[in-house]
Design a protein around this motif. Sequence first.
Motif, short mmCIF file in Angstrom:
data_model
loop_
_atom_site.label_atom_id
_atom_site.label_comp_id
_atom_site.label_asym_id
_atom_site.label_seq_id
_atom_site.Cartn_x
_atom_site.Cartn_y
_atom_site.Cartn_z
N TRP A 166 59.56 51.77 23.09
CA TRP A 166 60.88 51.85 23.73
C TRP A 166 61.80 50.74 23.20
O TRP A 166 62.95 51.00 22.84
CB TRP A 166 60.73 51.71 25.25
CG TRP A 166 62.04 51.40 25.90
CD1 TRP A 166 63.08 52.25 26.12
CD2 TRP A 166 62.49 50.11 26.35
NE1 TRP A 166 64.13 51.59 26.70
CE2 TRP A 166 63.81 50.28 26.85
CE3 TRP A 166 61.90 48.85 26.40
CZ2 TRP A 166 64.53 49.21 27.38
CZ3 TRP A 166 62.62 47.80 26.93
CH2 TRP A 166 63.92 47.98 27.41
N GLU B 245 65.33 51.20 21.20
CA GLU B 245 66.43 51.04 22.15
C GLU B 245 67.78 50.74 21.50
O GLU B 245 68.81 51.24 21.98
CB GLU B 245 66.09 49.95 23.17
CG GLU B 245 67.20 49.60 24.14
CD GLU B 245 67.69 50.79 24.96
OE1 GLU B 245 68.78 50.68 25.56
OE2 GLU B 245 67.01 51.84 25.00
N GLN C 157 66.33 58.94 23.00
CA GLN C 157 66.23 57.54 23.42
C GLN C 157 67.13 57.25 24.61
O GLN C 157 66.80 56.41 25.45
CB GLN C 157 66.55 56.61 22.26
CG GLN C 157 66.37 55.13 22.57
CD GLN C 157 64.93 54.77 22.96
OE1 GLN C 157 64.00 55.53 22.68
NE2 GLN C 157 64.76 53.62 23.59
N LEU D 245 65.08 58.27 27.54
CA LEU D 245 64.00 57.31 27.79
C LEU D 245 64.55 56.02 28.37
O LEU D 245 63.91 55.39 29.23
CB LEU D 245 63.25 57.04 26.48
CG LEU D 245 62.44 58.24 25.96
CD1 LEU D 245 61.95 57.97 24.54
CD2 LEU D 245 61.27 58.56 26.89
N ARG D 246 65.75 55.62 27.95
CA ARG D 246 66.35 54.40 28.49
C ARG D 246 66.72 54.57 29.97
O ARG D 246 66.45 53.70 30.79
CB ARG D 246 67.61 54.04 27.68
CG ARG D 246 68.26 52.74 28.12
CD ARG D 246 69.42 52.98 29.06
NE ARG D 246 69.96 51.72 29.56
CZ ARG D 246 69.55 51.12 30.68
NH1 ARG D 246 68.58 51.66 31.42
NH2 ARG D 246 70.08 50.00 31.08
#
Length: 275
Positions: free
Chosen positions: A9, A13, A152, A155-156
């Motif tokens: 991650w 990021e 992403q 996921l963030r």
Amino acid sequence: MRTAARRAWRRLEPLHGMIYFVPEATQRYAELGLTGRSGYFASRSAPFGRASADVVIATFYNFCPDLVRHSLATAWDVTTPAQILQARQEAAGEALRRGGLHELPDLDATLTLARRAAEAACDHPQGRPLFAAHASLPWPDGDPLLELWHAQTLLREFRGDGHVATLLTEGISGIEALVLHAASGDVPTVFLKISRAWPEEDWAAAEERLRTRGLLDGDTLTPEGKALRQHIEDRTDTLAMPAYEVLGEDGCERLAELARPFGRRVVDAGLLNLS
């Protein structure tokens, strides 16, 4: 596996985070009539629809409410969520291509793993409002670079909602979380104060509350403060695992390896320039 997932991650990021700093976004938001901080708050909350300031204050968690209310006062009078979401996506594509990320090898392999994790996260939206709103958006299929950015982003926000839940459980308010972050030395205090716009008296009051709890000594974390911050980070990692378990240990390690050049290119290209 939790360590590998966190590494994956963190390394990818910057690919998401750059959208808050690049001039492409500022320019496109301005074309819609959004200036100053309005573009940030409206674009990140646009997946909710015409989000009220109260919704943004609640879900973004650590911004001064006055800043949010001022920034969104007229946002939905001059543009629509659909328009700003399109502007945000177009700005992301332009900025990432300006940085040359489309030229990096292993884009498809990185996307395969990141999208698999993001899609796994979509099976667990409960209790994660900001993530769920973003998860309702269509994938930008056909553009691998934008697909990776979207993955992403999901996921963030998935991790972020888990982080907020952990802070709430530990009785740490938004401004107190900022004070603890500043005391850790990871981010300059002045940046957190300016970007979140809390008045000095509110910041001082938060510091005093944390001193009373034994978490701060002056403006430095006590052993108890360090332990709490580590617990919060560890718990946030655990709550993020439903996204990454589908990859397994080897898949997380592989994603972390593949993500490194993408994160580095964002930084090297100046897409995270905070000045």
